[in-house]
Design a protein around this motif. Structure first.
Motif, PDB file in Angstrom:
ATOM      1  N   VAL A  34      35.089  31.642  28.715  1.00 29.13           N
ATOM      2  CA  VAL A  34      35.274  31.274  30.123  1.00 29.13           C
ATOM      3  C   VAL A  34      35.855  32.460  30.880  1.00 29.13           C
ATOM      4  CG1 VAL A  34      35.591  28.834  29.572  1.00 29.13           C
ATOM      5  CG2 VAL A  34      37.600  30.323  29.760  1.00 29.13           C
ATOM      6  N   ALA A  35      35.543  32.534  32.154  1.00 26.47           N
ATOM      7  CA  ALA A  35      36.011  33.659  32.956  1.00 26.47           C
ATOM      8  C   ALA A  35      36.159  33.250  34.416  1.00 26.47           C
ATOM      9  CB  ALA A  35      35.038  34.828  32.856  1.00 26.47           C
ATOM     10  N   TRP A  36      36.996  33.996  35.102  1.00 24.87           N
ATOM     11  CA  TRP A  36      37.117  33.914  36.551  1.00 24.87           C
ATOM     12  C   TRP A  36      36.684  35.257  37.133  1.00 24.87           C
ATOM     13  CZ3 TRP A  36      38.188  29.515  39.189  1.00 24.87           C
ATOM     14  CH2 TRP A  36      38.747  28.454  38.468  1.00 24.87           C
ATOM     15  N   PHE A  37      35.849  35.182  38.145  1.00 25.56           N
ATOM     16  CA  PHE A  37      35.435  36.341  38.923  1.00 25.56           C
ATOM     17  C   PHE A  37      35.896  36.122  40.364  1.00 25.56           C
ATOM     18  CE2 PHE A  37      32.234  38.597  36.274  1.00 25.56           C
ATOM     19  CZ  PHE A  37      32.134  37.706  35.216  1.00 25.56           C
ATOM     20  N   ARG A  38      35.868  37.183  41.136  1.00 25.49           N
ATOM     21  CA  ARG A  38      36.124  37.045  42.572  1.00 25.49           C
ATOM     22  C   ARG A  38      35.277  38.050  43.333  1.00 25.49           C
ATOM     23  NH1 ARG A  38      42.406  39.309  42.940  1.00 25.49           N
ATOM     24  NH2 ARG A  38      41.927  41.527  42.559  1.00 25.49           N
ATOM     25  N   GLN A  39      35.029  37.696  44.598  1.00 23.87           N
ATOM     26  CA  GLN A  39      34.253  38.582  45.459  1.00 23.87           C
ATOM     27  C   GLN A  39      34.856  38.568  46.848  1.00 23.87           C
ATOM     28  OE1 GLN A  39      30.020  37.842  45.527  1.00 23.87           O
ATOM     29  NE2 GLN A  39      29.619  39.935  46.205  1.00 23.87           N
ATOM     30  N   ALA A  40      35.314  39.731  47.268  1.00 21.82           N
ATOM     31  CA  ALA A  40      35.850  39.893  48.612  1.00 21.82           C
ATOM     32  C   ALA A  40      34.732  40.338  49.544  1.00 21.82           C
ATOM     33  CB  ALA A  40      36.987  40.919  48.595  1.00 21.82           C
ATOM     34  N   LYS A  87      48.937  38.525  46.667  1.00 17.14           N
ATOM     35  CA  LYS A  87      48.935  39.630  47.622  1.00 17.14           C
ATOM     36  C   LYS A  87      47.722  39.497  48.546  1.00 17.14           C
ATOM     37  CE  LYS A  87      50.930  42.663  44.089  1.00 17.14           C
ATOM     38  NZ  LYS A  87      50.771  43.938  43.339  1.00 17.14           N
ATOM     39  N   PRO A  88      47.791  40.089  49.719  1.00 20.07           N
ATOM     40  CA  PRO A  88      46.631  40.020  50.622  1.00 20.07           C
ATOM     41  C   PRO A  88      45.342  40.532  49.978  1.00 20.07           C
ATOM     42  CG  PRO A  88      48.554  40.777  51.811  1.00 20.07           C
ATOM     43  CD  PRO A  88      48.959  40.700  50.372  1.00 20.07           C
ATOM     44  N   GLU A  89      45.461  41.497  49.100  1.00 21.77           N
ATOM     45  CA  GLU A  89      44.263  42.043  48.450  1.00 21.77           C
ATOM     46  C   GLU A  89      43.651  41.087  47.426  1.00 21.77           C
ATOM     47  OE1 GLU A  89      47.258  43.537  48.748  1.00 21.77           O
ATOM     48  OE2 GLU A  89      47.761  44.680  46.923  1.00 21.77           O
ATOM     49  N   ASP A  90      44.319  39.986  47.143  1.00 15.72           N
ATOM     50  CA  ASP A  90      43.731  38.951  46.286  1.00 15.72           C
ATOM     51  C   ASP A  90      42.787  38.029  47.058  1.00 15.72           C
ATOM     52  OD1 ASP A  90      46.949  38.681  44.727  1.00 15.72           O
ATOM     53  OD2 ASP A  90      45.177  39.686  43.922  1.00 15.72           O
ATOM     54  N   THR A  91      42.733  38.188  48.366  1.00 12.92           N
ATOM     55  CA  THR A  91      41.847  37.362  49.189  1.00 12.92           C
ATOM     56  C   THR A  91      40.396  37.565  48.785  1.00 12.92           C
ATOM     57  OG1 THR A  91      43.364  37.365  51.072  1.00 12.92           O
ATOM     58  CG2 THR A  91      41.036  36.954  51.536  1.00 12.92           C
ATOM     59  N   ALA A  92      39.732  36.477  48.447  1.00 13.24           N
ATOM     60  CA  ALA A  92      38.343  36.535  47.971  1.00 13.24           C
ATOM     61  C   ALA A  92      37.845  35.124  47.723  1.00 13.24           C
ATOM     62  CB  ALA A  92      38.251  37.350  46.683  1.00 13.24           C
ATOM     63  N   VAL A  93      36.559  35.016  47.468  1.00 11.38           N
ATOM     64  CA  VAL A  93      36.001  33.789  46.907  1.00 11.38           C
ATOM     65  C   VAL A  93      36.085  33.918  45.391  1.00 11.38           C
ATOM     66  CG1 VAL A  93      33.981  32.312  46.677  1.00 11.38           C
ATOM     67  CG2 VAL A  93      34.461  33.447  48.860  1.00 11.38           C
ATOM     68  N   TYR A  94      36.667  32.914  44.765  1.00 14.05           N
ATOM     69  CA  TYR A  94      36.857  32.922  43.313  1.00 14.05           C
ATOM     70  C   TYR A  94      35.827  32.008  42.657  1.00 14.05           C
ATOM     71  CZ  TYR A  94      41.170  35.569  43.666  1.00 14.05           C
ATOM     72  OH  TYR A  94      42.085  36.571  43.895  1.00 14.05           O
ATOM     73  N   TYR A  95      35.217  32.511  41.585  1.00 13.70           N
ATOM     74  CA  TYR A  95      34.196  31.783  40.855  1.00 13.70           C
ATOM     75  C   TYR A  95      34.600  31.617  39.389  1.00 13.70           C
ATOM     76  CZ  TYR A  95      31.199  33.195  44.764  1.00 13.70           C
ATOM     77  OH  TYR A  95      30.654  33.400  46.009  1.00 13.70           O
ATOM     78  N   CYS A  96      34.384  30.442  38.854  1.00 11.58           N
ATOM     79  CA  CYS A  96      34.513  30.276  37.413  1.00 11.58           C
ATOM     80  C   CYS A  96      33.130  30.440  36.786  1.00 11.58           C
ATOM     81  CB  CYS A  96      35.112  28.916  37.057  1.00 11.58           C
ATOM     82  SG  CYS A  96      34.188  27.476  37.604  1.00 11.58           S
ATOM     83  N   ALA A  97      33.118  30.869  35.535  1.00 13.13           N
ATOM     84  CA  ALA A  97      31.856  31.087  34.833  1.00 13.13           C
ATOM     85  C   ALA A  97      32.080  30.883  33.345  1.00 13.13           C
ATOM     86  CB  ALA A  97      31.334  32.490  35.109  1.00 13.13           C
ATOM     87  N   VAL A  98      31.004  30.495  32.653  1.00 11.28           N
ATOM     88  CA  VAL A  98      31.078  30.335  31.211  1.00 11.28           C
ATOM     89  C   VAL A  98      29.903  31.059  30.578  1.00 11.28           C
ATOM     90  CG1 VAL A  98      32.281  28.129  31.340  1.00 11.28           C
ATOM     91  CG2 VAL A  98      29.795  28.149  31.211  1.00 11.28           C
ATOM     92  N   GLY A  99      30.164  31.654  29.395  1.00 10.80           N
ATOM     93  CA  GLY A  99      29.125  32.368  28.671  1.00 10.80           C
ATOM     94  C   GLY A  99      29.134  31.959  27.207  1.00 10.80           C
ATOM     95  N   ARG A 100      27.968  31.845  26.615  1.00  7.70           N
ATOM     96  CA  ARG A 100      27.894  31.322  25.250  1.00  7.70           C
ATOM     97  C   ARG A 100      28.307  32.332  24.189  1.00  7.70           C
ATOM     98  NH1 ARG A 100      21.750  29.830  25.417  1.00  7.70           N
ATOM     99  NH2 ARG A 100      22.343  29.610  27.604  1.00  7.70           N
ATOM    100  N   TYR A 101      28.427  33.592  24.538  1.00 10.57           N
ATOM    101  CA  TYR A 101      28.748  34.595  23.543  1.00 10.57           C
ATOM    102  C   TYR A 101      30.155  35.158  23.730  1.00 10.57           C
ATOM    103  CZ  TYR A 101      23.755  34.356  22.788  1.00 10.57           C
ATOM    104  OH  TYR A 101      22.501  33.900  22.539  1.00 10.57           O
ATOM    105  N   GLY A 102      30.842  35.403  22.620  1.00  9.46           N
ATOM    106  CA  GLY A 102      32.194  35.929  22.678  1.00  9.46           C
ATOM    107  C   GLY A 102      32.285  37.282  23.350  1.00  9.46           C
ATOM    108  N   TYR A 103      31.211  38.090  23.219  1.00  6.74           N
ATOM    109  CA  TYR A 103      31.295  39.439  23.778  1.00  6.74           C
ATOM    110  C   TYR A 103      31.264  39.447  25.302  1.00  6.74           C
ATOM    111  CZ  TYR A 103      26.128  39.138  24.007  1.00  6.74           C
ATOM    112  OH  TYR A 103      24.847  38.752  24.261  1.00  6.74           O
ATOM    113  N   GLY A 119      32.293  28.370  43.776  1.00  9.49           N
ATOM    114  CA  GLY A 119      33.193  29.284  44.452  1.00  9.49           C
ATOM    115  C   GLY A 119      34.216  28.543  45.292  1.00  9.49           C
ATOM    116  N   THR A 120      35.418  29.080  45.335  1.00  3.99           N
ATOM    117  CA  THR A 120      36.473  28.510  46.172  1.00  3.99           C
ATOM    118  C   THR A 120      37.214  29.658  46.868  1.00  3.99           C
ATOM    119  OG1 THR A 120      38.370  26.985  46.202  1.00  3.99           O
ATOM    120  CG2 THR A 120      38.210  28.451  44.303  1.00  3.99           C
TER     121      THR A 120
END
Length: 126
Positions: A34-40, A87-103, A119-120
């Motif tokens: 599982v992972a969290w990504f973000r996009q400003a 912090k203000p630089e954390d402002t972004a749309v945050y996405y959760c994601a899942v991947g089937r492989y450990g790598y 996205g939130t």
């Protein structure tokens, strides 16, 4: 039907905290990294944090180390991102994601993640 439903975003003042949640359905959540990504605005999507399904190890981007904590509750099919000292630089749309492989963790290569949340928005401003 595969779904990842996010919640917990919002407006917070600098130094404040938020907890993002992402609840999965339609697949065996336990098997996935599982992972969290973000996009400003105007920037590429970046990996923030992840948990590998191969050994349970966690990873954090340098920009959030010591402030963010990722976790998962397989019994609830839910992953979390606790964000403190925002912090203000954390402002972004945050996405959760899942991947089937450990790598997939901590490579943060978007196409190595199979399913994504909608996205939130997180806004850090006074």
């Amino acid at each position: 039907q595969v779904q990842l439903v996010e919640s917990g975003g919002g407006l917070v003042q600098p130094g404040g905290s938020l907890r993002l949640s992402c609840t999965a359905s339609g697949f065996t959540f336990d098997y996935y990294s599982v992972a969290w990504f973000r996009q400003a605005p105007g920037k590429e999507r970046e990996g923030v944090s992840c948990i590998s399904n191969s050994d349970g190890s966690t990873d954090y981007a340098d920009s959030v180390k010591g402030r963010f904590t990722i976790s998962r509750d397989n019994a609830k099919n839910t992953m979390y991102l606790q964000m403190d000292n925002l912090k203000p630089e954390d402002t972004a749309v945050y996405y959760c994601a899942v991947g089937r492989y450990g790598y997939a963790c901590p490579r943060y290569v978007p196409h190595e993640y199979d399913y994504w949340g909608q996205g939130t928005q997180v806004t850090v401003s006074s």
